[in-house]
Design an enzyme around this catalytic site. Structure first.
Site, PDB file in Angstrom:
ATOM      1  N   ARG A   1       0.822  -1.212   0.000  1.00  0.00           N
ATOM      2  CA  ARG A   1       0.000   0.000   0.000  1.00  0.00           C
ATOM      3  C   ARG A   1       0.858   1.265   0.000  1.00  0.00           C
ATOM      4  O   ARG A   1       0.569   2.221  -0.725  1.00  0.00           O
ATOM      5  CB  ARG A   1      -0.927   0.002   1.215  1.00  0.00           C
ATOM      6  CG  ARG A   1      -1.998  -1.071   1.194  1.00  0.00           C
ATOM      7  CD  ARG A   1      -2.837  -1.037   2.455  1.00  0.00           C
ATOM      8  NE  ARG A   1      -3.623   0.183   2.544  1.00  0.00           N
ATOM      9  CZ  ARG A   1      -4.232   0.596   3.647  1.00  0.00           C
ATOM     10  NH1 ARG A   1      -4.093  -0.090   4.771  1.00  0.00           N
ATOM     11  NH2 ARG A   1      -4.948   1.701   3.653  1.00  0.00           N
ATOM     12  N   ILE A   2       1.918   1.295   0.806  1.00  0.00           N
ATOM     13  CA  ILE A   2       2.740   2.504   0.871  1.00  0.00           C
ATOM     14  C   ILE A   2       3.554   2.658  -0.406  1.00  0.00           C
ATOM     15  O   ILE A   2       3.655   3.764  -0.962  1.00  0.00           O
ATOM     16  CB  ILE A   2       3.634   2.472   2.121  1.00  0.00           C
ATOM     17  CG1 ILE A   2       2.775   2.556   3.386  1.00  0.00           C
ATOM     18  CG2 ILE A   2       4.638   3.635   2.086  1.00  0.00           C
ATOM     19  CD1 ILE A   2       3.549   2.419   4.678  1.00  0.00           C
TER      20      ILE A   2
ATOM     21  N   ASP B   1       9.401  -6.717  -6.251  1.00  0.00           N
ATOM     22  CA  ASP B   1       8.563  -7.269  -5.190  1.00  0.00           C
ATOM     23  C   ASP B   1       8.210  -8.694  -5.581  1.00  0.00           C
ATOM     24  O   ASP B   1       7.635  -8.914  -6.651  1.00  0.00           O
ATOM     25  CB  ASP B   1       7.287  -6.429  -5.036  1.00  0.00           C
ATOM     26  CG  ASP B   1       6.447  -6.853  -3.836  1.00  0.00           C
ATOM     27  OD1 ASP B   1       6.405  -8.058  -3.528  1.00  0.00           O
ATOM     28  OD2 ASP B   1       5.822  -5.980  -3.209  1.00  0.00           O
TER      29      ASP B   1
ATOM     30  N   ARG C   1      11.826  -0.690   7.354  1.00  0.00           N
ATOM     31  CA  ARG C   1      12.335  -1.451   8.500  1.00  0.00           C
ATOM     32  C   ARG C   1      13.850  -1.345   8.519  1.00  0.00           C
ATOM     33  O   ARG C   1      14.515  -1.571   7.496  1.00  0.00           O
ATOM     34  CB  ARG C   1      11.917  -2.925   8.416  1.00  0.00           C
ATOM     35  CG  ARG C   1      10.411  -3.158   8.485  1.00  0.00           C
ATOM     36  CD  ARG C   1       9.846  -2.775   9.840  1.00  0.00           C
ATOM     37  NE  ARG C   1       8.403  -3.020   9.939  1.00  0.00           N
ATOM     38  CZ  ARG C   1       7.467  -2.110   9.691  1.00  0.00           C
ATOM     39  NH1 ARG C   1       7.831  -0.884   9.312  1.00  0.00           N
ATOM     40  NH2 ARG C   1       6.196  -2.400   9.831  1.00  0.00           N
TER      41      ARG C   1
ATOM     42  N   ASP D   1      14.869   6.572   8.226  1.00  0.00           N
ATOM     43  CA  ASP D   1      13.932   6.871   9.311  1.00  0.00           C
ATOM     44  C   ASP D   1      13.814   5.710  10.292  1.00  0.00           C
ATOM     45  O   ASP D   1      13.239   5.863  11.358  1.00  0.00           O
ATOM     46  CB  ASP D   1      12.547   7.184   8.724  1.00  0.00           C
ATOM     47  CG  ASP D   1      11.536   7.576   9.786  1.00  0.00           C
ATOM     48  OD1 ASP D   1      11.834   8.488  10.581  1.00  0.00           O
ATOM     49  OD2 ASP D   1      10.449   6.961   9.830  1.00  0.00           O
TER      50      ASP D   1
ATOM     51  N   GLU E   1      16.981   0.634  17.779  1.00  0.00           N
ATOM     52  CA  GLU E   1      16.351   1.920  18.092  1.00  0.00           C
ATOM     53  C   GLU E   1      16.181   2.059  19.593  1.00  0.00           C
ATOM     54  O   GLU E   1      15.807   1.091  20.261  1.00  0.00           O
ATOM     55  CB  GLU E   1      14.996   2.019  17.382  1.00  0.00           C
ATOM     56  CG  GLU E   1      15.122   2.024  15.873  1.00  0.00           C
ATOM     57  CD  GLU E   1      13.793   2.239  15.153  1.00  0.00           C
ATOM     58  OE1 GLU E   1      12.746   2.236  15.833  1.00  0.00           O
ATOM     59  OE2 GLU E   1      13.813   2.416  13.928  1.00  0.00           O
TER      60      GLU E   1
ATOM     61  N   HIS F   1      12.531   7.653  13.466  1.00  0.00           N
ATOM     62  CA  HIS F   1      11.367   6.794  13.241  1.00  0.00           C
ATOM     63  C   HIS F   1      10.058   7.558  13.454  1.00  0.00           C
ATOM     64  O   HIS F   1       9.102   7.062  14.058  1.00  0.00           O
ATOM     65  CB  HIS F   1      11.404   5.562  14.155  1.00  0.00           C
ATOM     66  CG  HIS F   1      10.597   4.413  13.625  1.00  0.00           C
ATOM     67  ND1 HIS F   1      10.866   3.107  13.939  1.00  0.00           N
ATOM     68  CD2 HIS F   1       9.532   4.377  12.793  1.00  0.00           C
ATOM     69  CE1 HIS F   1      10.004   2.299  13.333  1.00  0.00           C
ATOM     70  NE2 HIS F   1       9.176   3.055  12.627  1.00  0.00           N
TER      71      HIS F   1
END
Length: 353
Positions: free
Chosen positions: A169-170, A189, A247, A271, A276, A295
């Site tokens: 979707r993104i 993909d 990710r 990001d 993290e 993030h």
């Protein structure tokens, strides 16, 4: 049903026990969730201990809200005989073993409003344009007291080739937003053989060789971990840029730092990170041609409002005896309905949403 996970055939609680965690970033959504559940007459618990120390609470919980930094191990899923659903306020469900949850008949809900997609897609396009125009480096020149450094020239995005690694979707929203820029879009993909939105599906190696911009939009699995390593970065065009808003563990960060510091890549926008918060000693912190965000590049007012609404919708459906509206593991639906459908305690006829 997995034979290692004995669970009663029909569970009809007198009232639900809903576990809702604490989270600074998602505080508003979680506060609304607690208030809504309590107003419907159900019990809300907010355990502060690790799940392994919950004791008999594990066997009492009907619904568990989990954040991206939370976890609920497989061993506990096997013990949680009343657990009908694990609900994430966010679109990602990475901390959870979804396969085990599905085998256990647990419905996994998540926050999947359009704002989750387009906030991140807008941020990705912003980062792509910022890298191409070397915005961070131009700001550094200014902050260091200089003016109009003639060697810090950007490049137009128009007419370039953008490679999207992952076309969910993104990724599709990024392609949609890039259309007015008149770019050529390549897609790598495994699930896509004939990309739409004027995009061309190609193998990953071809995408890396041909793209001026590479943007990652993959989920993290065993197969995708370190997908972009030293060899893959070496395939990219000299001066190409890479964006990771997906990710952190998709990229070998040391190899990326080497490519940036050697000047082989034109820049990177990151990001998300393998660890993290990003450790102070991370070499990426010392790359002048890197844009680093903690993030939160896609966090917007609109997104947080929509995540709250999605969480409330999911909980509202569950308290009414239905699967969560935004169901991540669709394959669990039939089994779930047979075990839990309409098995909702009738404490209130309406729920404050």
């Amino acid at each position: 049903m997995n034979p290692q996970m004995p669970r009663s055939s029909k569970i009809e609680p007198s009232r639900f026990v809903v576990a809702v965690p604490e989270s600074a970033i998602l505080r508003d959504a979680l506060d609304h969730a607690r208030a809504m559940v309590k107003s419907a007459g159900h019990e809300v618990v907010s355990p502060r201990l690790p799940p392994e120390e919950w004791g008999d609470l594990t066997t009492r919980i009907d619904i568990l809200v989990l954040t991206p930094r939370g976890r609920f191990p497989v061993a506990l899923m096997k013990k949680a005989g009343r657990l009908r659903s694990i609900v994430f306020p966010t679109i990602g469900v990475d901390p959870l073993d979804v396969k085990t949850a599905t085998l256990a008949g647990i419905a996994v809900g998540h926050g999947a409003p359009a704002e989750s997609v387009y906030s991140m897609a807008e941020a990705t396009v912003m980062l792509i344009a910022s890298l191409m125009h070397r915005v961070a480096e131009k700001q550094t020149v200014l902050m260091n007291g200089s003016w109009r450094e003639p060697l810090v020239l950007g490049r137009m995005l128009r007419g370039k080739t953008v490679g999207l690694v992952g076309f969910g979707r993104i990724g599709r929203a990024v392609a949609e937003l890039l259309a007015p820029w008149q770019v050529r879009i390549l897609v790598a993909d495994p699930a896509v053989t004939d990309a739409d939105l004027d995009a061309t599906a190609v193998p990953l190696t071809n995408l890396l060789r041909e793209s001026d911009v590479v943007s990652l939009h993959m989920t993290l699995t065993g197969a995708s971990r370190s997908l972009i390593g030293r060899d893959e970065l070496a395939l990219m065009k000299p001066g190409a840029v890479i964006v990771n808003t997906s990710r952190g563990a998709l990229i070998d960060e040391d190899a990326l730092a080497d490519a940036l510091q050697a000047g082989r890549l034109g820049g990177a926008a990151v990001d998300v990170f393998a660890i993290e918060p990003l450790p102070a000693e991370s070499r990426l912190r010392h790359c002048a041609n890197a844009i680093l965000t903690p993030h939160n590049a896609g966090h917007t007012v609109e997104l947080m409002r929509a995540l709250t609404e999605s969480l409330i919708d999911n909980l509202h459906d569950l308290l009414a005896g239905n699967p969560p509206r935004h169901l991540y593991n669709q394959e669990v639906a039939a089994n779930w309905q047979g075990r839990f459908g309409s098995a909702a305690p009738k404490l209130h006829t309406t729920v404050d949403r």
